[in-house]
Design a protein around this motif. Structure first.
Motif, PDB file in Angstrom:
ATOM      1  N   ASP A 122       0.852  -1.179   0.000  1.00 15.97           N
ATOM      2  CA  ASP A 122       0.000   0.000   0.000  1.00 15.97           C
ATOM      3  C   ASP A 122       0.889   1.231   0.000  1.00 15.97           C
ATOM      4  N   HIS A 123       0.294   2.389  -0.255  1.00 15.28           N
ATOM      5  CA  HIS A 123       1.025   3.644  -0.207  1.00 15.28           C
ATOM      6  C   HIS A 123       1.375   3.955   1.248  1.00 15.28           C
ATOM      7  N   PRO A 124       2.544   4.541   1.521  1.00 14.77           N
ATOM      8  CA  PRO A 124       2.949   4.820   2.900  1.00 14.77           C
ATOM      9  C   PRO A 124       1.972   5.689   3.692  1.00 14.77           C
ATOM     10  N   ASP A 125       1.158   6.492   3.020  1.00 20.06           N
ATOM     11  CA  ASP A 125       0.169   7.301   3.730  1.00 20.06           C
ATOM     12  C   ASP A 125      -0.918   6.442   4.368  1.00 20.06           C
ATOM     13  N   GLN A 126      -1.083   5.227   3.886  1.00 18.71           N
ATOM     14  CA  GLN A 126      -2.107   4.333   4.410  1.00 18.71           C
ATOM     15  C   GLN A 126      -1.569   3.415   5.510  1.00 18.71           C
ATOM     16  N   LEU A 127      -0.264   3.478   5.761  1.00 19.20           N
ATOM     17  CA  LEU A 127       0.381   2.598   6.720  1.00 19.20           C
ATOM     18  C   LEU A 127       1.002   3.403   7.857  1.00 19.20           C
ATOM     19  N   VAL A 128       1.342   2.719   8.924  1.00 16.17           N
ATOM     20  CA  VAL A 128       2.020   3.313  10.069  1.00 16.17           C
ATOM     21  C   VAL A 128       3.427   2.742  10.113  1.00 16.17           C
ATOM     22  N   ARG A 129       4.425   3.614  10.294  1.00 14.39           N
ATOM     23  CA  ARG A 129       5.805   3.153  10.382  1.00 14.39           C
ATOM     24  C   ARG A 129       6.133   2.849  11.836  1.00 14.39           C
ATOM     25  N   VAL A 130       6.795   1.732  12.050  1.00 14.33           N
ATOM     26  CA  VAL A 130       7.216   1.315  13.384  1.00 14.33           C
ATOM     27  C   VAL A 130       8.739   1.233  13.376  1.00 14.33           C
ATOM     28  N   VAL A 131       9.376   1.822  14.382  1.00 16.42           N
ATOM     29  CA  VAL A 131      10.834   1.782  14.522  1.00 16.42           C
ATOM     30  C   VAL A 131      11.171   1.268  15.916  1.00 16.42           C
ATOM     31  N   THR A 132      12.448   1.019  16.165  1.00 14.55           N
ATOM     32  CA  THR A 132      12.872   0.595  17.492  1.00 14.55           C
ATOM     33  C   THR A 132      13.661   1.710  18.150  1.00 14.55           C
ATOM     34  N   GLU A 133      13.603   1.729  19.481  1.00 16.50           N
ATOM     35  CA  GLU A 133      14.427   2.647  20.256  1.00 16.50           C
ATOM     36  C   GLU A 133      15.015   1.865  21.422  1.00 16.50           C
ATOM     37  N   PRO A 134      16.157   2.324  21.943  1.00 20.92           N
ATOM     38  CA  PRO A 134      16.790   1.593  23.038  1.00 20.92           C
ATOM     39  C   PRO A 134      15.910   1.561  24.281  1.00 20.92           C
ATOM     40  N   ASP A 135      15.936   0.437  24.964  1.00 13.18           N
ATOM     41  CA  ASP A 135      15.201   0.253  26.210  1.00 13.18           C
ATOM     42  C   ASP A 135      16.199  -0.254  27.249  1.00 13.18           C
ATOM     43  N   ASP A 136      15.746  -0.542  28.433  1.00  7.48           N
ATOM     44  CA  ASP A 136      16.641  -0.965  29.517  1.00  7.48           C
ATOM     45  C   ASP A 136      17.546  -2.124  29.113  1.00  7.48           C
ATOM     46  N   GLY A 137      16.973  -3.194  28.674  1.00  9.21           N
ATOM     47  CA  GLY A 137      17.770  -4.373  28.373  1.00  9.21           C
ATOM     48  C   GLY A 137      17.886  -4.682  26.893  1.00  9.21           C
ATOM     49  N   GLY A 138      17.258  -3.945  26.039  1.00  9.74           N
ATOM     50  CA  GLY A 138      17.299  -4.258  24.613  1.00  9.74           C
ATOM     51  C   GLY A 138      16.655  -3.156  23.796  1.00  9.74           C
ATOM     52  N   ARG A 139      15.747  -3.546  22.901  1.00  6.48           N
ATOM     53  CA  ARG A 139      15.082  -2.596  22.022  1.00  6.48           C
ATOM     54  C   ARG A 139      13.574  -2.765  22.171  1.00  6.48           C
ATOM     55  N   ARG A 140      12.844  -1.659  22.017  1.00  3.43           N
ATOM     56  CA  ARG A 140      11.384  -1.742  22.044  1.00  3.43           C
ATOM     57  C   ARG A 140      10.836  -1.044  20.812  1.00  3.43           C
ATOM     58  N   ALA A 141       9.734  -1.546  20.314  1.00  4.93           N
ATOM     59  CA  ALA A 141       9.106  -1.015  19.107  1.00  4.93           C
ATOM     60  C   ALA A 141       8.182   0.142  19.489  1.00  4.93           C
ATOM     61  N   VAL A 142       8.226   1.228  18.696  1.00  4.15           N
ATOM     62  CA  VAL A 142       7.361   2.390  18.902  1.00  4.15           C
ATOM     63  C   VAL A 142       6.836   2.853  17.546  1.00  4.15           C
ATOM     64  N   LEU A 143       5.681   3.521  17.552  1.00  5.19           N
ATOM     65  CA  LEU A 143       5.134   4.084  16.323  1.00  5.19           C
ATOM     66  C   LEU A 143       5.897   5.351  15.965  1.00  5.19           C
ATOM     67  N   ASP A 144       6.179   5.528  14.706  1.00  8.14           N
ATOM     68  CA  ASP A 144       6.842   6.727  14.200  1.00  8.14           C
ATOM     69  C   ASP A 144       5.770   7.636  13.616  1.00  8.14           C
ATOM     70  N   ARG A 145       5.131   8.429  14.455  1.00 11.55           N
ATOM     71  CA  ARG A 145       4.037   9.282  13.994  1.00 11.55           C
ATOM     72  C   ARG A 145       4.531  10.441  13.139  1.00 11.55           C
ATOM     73  N   SER A 146       5.749  10.934  13.395  1.00 11.12           N
ATOM     74  CA  SER A 146       6.259  12.081  12.649  1.00 11.12           C
ATOM     75  C   SER A 146       6.845  11.680  11.303  1.00 11.12           C
ATOM     76  N   GLY A 147       7.235  10.433  11.154  1.00  9.57           N
ATOM     77  CA  GLY A 147       7.853   9.994   9.911  1.00  9.57           C
ATOM     78  C   GLY A 147       9.304  10.406   9.804  1.00  9.57           C
ATOM     79  N   ARG A 148       9.905  10.836  10.916  1.00 10.71           N
ATOM     80  CA  ARG A 148      11.279  11.337  10.885  1.00 10.71           C
ATOM     81  C   ARG A 148      12.246  10.568  11.774  1.00 10.71           C
TER      82      ARG A 148
END
Length: 136
Positions: free
Chosen positions: A16-42
């Motif tokens: 689908d076109h990226p405008d119809q989808l939500v981007r998910v990225v990872t950020e550092p957490d205490d013991g590893g990585r956690r997934a978060v929504l990228d609402r800004s696209g940046r």
């Protein structure tokens, strides 16, 4: 993003076109990585794309698609509440409205959202150019 760009939802595996989808990225957490929504696209880093629906999220979690997409173990517990908040904010604005989830201030909307534009190819350079219809 260009009008031709397509991304694959890691839940239902449809494109689908990226405008119809939500981007998910990872950020550092205490013991590893956690997934978060990228609402800004940046947000930087590797991203995974997901339709903003509980069905696609449940399918992705069941199939362990986030771990496969990020090529590492990822904590996905926080994704469901974030996605629920996104869905409730979309319906609170206007029921049935199609709101781009990756809209960024200053960025033009997707080609399908623009009216009166025409894409044509220049004869000499072969470049694709978007011009308003009144200039033709």
């Amino acid at each position: 993003m260009s009008a031709d760009s397509r991304r694959t939802c890691i839940g239902c595996r449809t494109t689908d076109h990226p405008d119809q989808l939500v981007r998910v990225v990872t950020e550092p957490d205490d013991g590893g990585r956690r997934a978060v929504l990228d609402r800004s696209g940046r947000l930087g880093g590797r991203g995974a794309w997901l339709h903003p629906s509980r069905e696609c999220l449940d399918t992705a979690l069941r199939r362990r698609a986030f771990q496969r997409a990020f090529r590492a173990p990822v904590d996905t517990e926080g994704i469901a509440p974030e996605l629920d908040a996104l869905l409730s904010s979309r319906t609170a604005r206007r029921p049935g409205a199609r709101v781009p989830t990756t809209a960024v201030p200053g960025r033009q909307p997707a080609r399908s959202d623009r009216t009166g534009d025409h894409v044509h190819t220049r004869v000499r350079t072969g470049k694709r150019v978007r011009e308003p219809m009144e200039n033709r």
